[in-house]
Design a protein around this motif. Structure first.
Motif, short mmCIF file in Angstrom:
data_model
loop_
_atom_site.label_atom_id
_atom_site.label_comp_id
_atom_site.label_asym_id
_atom_site.label_seq_id
_atom_site.Cartn_x
_atom_site.Cartn_y
_atom_site.Cartn_z
N THR A 1 -2.81 1.30 -8.69
CA THR A 1 -1.44 0.82 -8.48
C THR A 1 -0.40 1.93 -8.52
O THR A 1 0.79 1.66 -8.37
CB THR A 1 -1.08 -0.24 -9.53
N PRO B 1 1.82 5.16 -7.37
CA PRO B 1 2.27 5.84 -6.15
C PRO B 1 1.53 7.15 -5.91
O PRO B 1 1.28 7.53 -4.77
CB PRO B 1 3.76 6.08 -6.41
N LYS C 1 -1.70 6.67 -3.87
CA LYS C 1 -1.60 6.02 -2.56
C LYS C 1 -2.18 6.91 -1.47
O LYS C 1 -1.88 8.11 -1.40
CB LYS C 1 -0.15 5.68 -2.24
N ARG D 1 4.91 1.00 -13.45
CA ARG D 1 4.99 -0.46 -13.39
C ARG D 1 3.72 -1.10 -13.91
O ARG D 1 2.63 -0.51 -13.83
CB ARG D 1 5.23 -0.94 -11.95
N VAL E 1 2.48 -4.98 -9.55
CA VAL E 1 2.22 -4.28 -8.28
C VAL E 1 1.34 -5.14 -7.37
O VAL E 1 1.59 -5.26 -6.17
CB VAL E 1 1.57 -2.91 -8.54
N ASP F 1 3.31 -8.14 -6.00
CA ASP F 1 4.27 -7.78 -4.96
C ASP F 1 3.61 -7.44 -3.63
O ASP F 1 4.30 -7.18 -2.63
CB ASP F 1 5.11 -6.58 -5.42
N GLU G 1 1.76 -4.82 -2.88
CA GLU G 1 1.74 -3.41 -2.52
C GLU G 1 0.32 -2.89 -2.28
O GLU G 1 0.14 -1.82 -1.70
CB GLU G 1 2.43 -2.58 -3.61
N LEU G 2 -0.69 -3.66 -2.71
CA LEU G 2 -2.08 -3.27 -2.47
C LEU G 2 -2.77 -4.25 -1.52
O LEU G 2 -4.01 -4.32 -1.50
CB LEU G 2 -2.85 -3.20 -3.79
N ARG G 3 -2.00 -5.00 -0.75
CA ARG G 3 -2.62 -6.04 0.07
C ARG G 3 -3.59 -5.47 1.10
O ARG G 3 -4.47 -6.18 1.59
CB ARG G 3 -1.55 -6.88 0.77
N ASP G 4 -3.47 -4.19 1.44
CA ASP G 4 -4.39 -3.57 2.39
C ASP G 4 -5.63 -2.98 1.72
O ASP G 4 -6.48 -2.40 2.41
CB ASP G 4 -3.68 -2.47 3.18
N HIS H 1 -3.72 -11.05 -6.14
CA HIS H 1 -4.02 -10.24 -4.96
C HIS H 1 -4.18 -11.13 -3.73
O HIS H 1 -3.66 -10.81 -2.64
CB HIS H 1 -5.29 -9.44 -5.21
#
Length: 495
Positions: free
Chosen positions: A187, A189, A192, A274, A279, A282, A284-287, A366
């Motif tokens: 999670t 940054p 990433k 966070r 995370v 929200d 932000e890791l849906r991919d 998720h």
């Protein structure tokens, strides 16, 4: 037989070739002074022989085999004959954040059967990796273990192609404390673009520690060492003295923590800005495809320890705090009434509360955000202690994942011997390993017909046992009672 020299950003390394797999052990990815951020190792020009595991991270029971200045190494298993870049499994070991190391996980069998490149890492443990001293004048001492893991991930990103791995196909994974590390890492940054899937086995209910708790631990350790007025002096304390002080503080603090453990990744606002749950929620890791797994009788190992682990008392207290004594008694009665013949209903209730339900909640977050997620439970009892006497408790899946069929492997750091597997062990382990390797290669642990993904309203739970099968998670008396009590608690909270 030695391999040819393989270039890395620090210098060339030599490994050994065994049964068609190249093995590189103890490859330095960083160095670190005590309570300081890891930095790249000093470069070398002559080929460096990497055929033996590196030094253990300092930990109880192994302070004599440890080297705190040079314990940051990793191990690589890569098929010798490859015609394409291979997917990479990046594995973070468990051990309650205080024990363990990459040397307990021989990835040769998985590498050959993937084919895949397998990486296991060391990171700093206990006070050296998790003691938060940045508010006590040691500016760099926050989330050092997480920074270590990030440094290892960066090293893999920069170098794994030289070993036949695909830097754009890294699966971030871990078990137990390592699963908490993997979830936290995923999670960030800073991570990433450095991994494309994540696998977490037996992550504790709380994957992150509060800054207030971390500050309290640090203050108590400094007080125990009589260094409140000179915190910087802790950097020179002999390791046995430091670890003894931490153990004494830990015994007093264990009952006051959410997870019954003193250390863990810390929500410090900088390295970890966070809460991982937020995370995920929200999107932000849906991919990032995600596989979350646990063992059926997770809590049995901790219930059978002498004395029982603090997380036993902590978990019961948390359930009572959430639902009241009456709610706890209703749950206990429900578990007794629905228990299998071989099931301890108290253990089953605690396992659901601390392990299974939090993992299912992460899966729901998720999935609701649009991410692909799979949920599993390992129900097989390996013919290996402690599982022979305790059932499929914490680590049963891990023992089978790293097995070299038809044998379980030795675990030198844990001081657990391997041994021959039964036909049932081989059957379940082969299925589990194949699913993990398929996930590493494709982002799916199985074809959709055999194991559907976890989705809102559809909550399939894969059971690794004989036979492998799928059951609905969101059915049954136990699920219904948890749902009723949770909904009532939410209503009362907003009333």
């Amino acid at each position: 037989m030695l391999t040819g020299a393989v270039p890395t950003t620090s210098g060339p390394v030599l490994g050994a070739e065994q049964a068609g797999v190249r093995v590189f052990k103890g490859v330095p990815f960083a160095v670190a002074r005590r309570f300081a951020k890891a930095t790249p190792p000093r470069a070398w020009t002559e080929p460096r022989r990497c055929t033996d595991y590196g030094a253990y991270a300092p930990q109880p029971g192994h302070l004599d085999h440890a080297d705190e200045d040079s314990c940051l190494s990793l191990n690589i298993w890569a098929p010798a004959a490859v015609d394409r870049p291979l997917p990479v499994l990046f594995f973070i070991h468990g051990g309650a954040f205080v024990t363990g190391g990459g040397a307990d996980y021989d990835g040769g069998f998985l590498a050959a059967h993937g084919p895949a490149v397998i990486v296991t890492i060391n990171y700093r443990l206990g006070p050296l990796g998790f003691l938060q001293l940045h508010r006590h004048g040691l500016d760099e001492a926050n989330n050092l273990a997480v920074s270590d893991a990030l440094a290892a991930l960066d090293w893999v990103r920069a170098n794994i192609a030289s070993f036949g791995g695909d830097p754009d196909a890294v699966t971030l994974s871990g078990q137990s404390a390592g699963a908490s590390m993997a979830i936290a890492l995923a999670t960030l940054p800073q991570a990433k673009g450095k991994f494309i899937r994540a696998l977490a086995l037996s992550a504790p209910g709380r994957t992150i520690t509060s800054a207030d708790h971390a500050d309290e631990v640090a203050a108590r350790v400094l007080a125990e060492l009589e260094m409140v007025r000179d915190p910087a002096a802790i950097a020179a304390v002999p390791l046995p003295q430091l670890f003894a002080a931490v153990e004494r503080v830990g015994r007093r603090l264990a009952d006051e923590t959410d997870g019954g453990t003193v250390f863990g990744p810390v929500l410090d606002g900088t390295v970890i800005p966070r809460e991982p749950r937020d995370v995920l929620a929200d999107g932000e890791l849906r991919d990032i495809p995600l596989w979350l797994g646990s063992c059926r009788d997770e809590m049995m190992m901790f219930l059978k320890s002498t004395p029982p682990a603090a997380m036993i008392r902590v978990t019961e207290q948390q359930v009572r705090a959430a639902f009241g004594d009456a709610g706890w008694e209703r749950l206990a009665a429900c578990y007794r009434a629905t228990a299998r013949a071989d099931e301890d209903p108290y253990e089953a209730l605690l396992s659901d509360a601390f392990w299974h339900r939090p993992m299912a909640d992460l899966a729901r977050l998720h999935a609701a955000a649009g991410g692909a997620v799979w949920l599993s439970r390992f129900d097989h009892r390996p013919a290996l202690e402690p599982f022979l006497s305790q059932g499929p408790t914490h680590g049963a899946d891990n023992a089978c994942l790293w097995a070299h069929l038809p044998d379980f492997i030795d675990r030198p750091i844990l001081r657990r011997k391997g041994g021959p597997m039964t036909p049932a062990d081989i059957d379940v382990a082969a299925r589990f390993q194949a699913s993990v390797l398929r996930f590493v290669a494709t982002g799916m642990p199985d074809v959709a017909e055999a194991w559907p993904r976890f989705e809102p309203g559809k909550e399939p739970l894969a059971i690794f046992g004989q036979p492998f099968h799928i059951v609905p998670l969101n059915q049954g008396k136990r699920f219904g009672l948890w749902a009723e009590l949770t909904e009532r608690s939410h209503r009362e909270a907003v009333a």
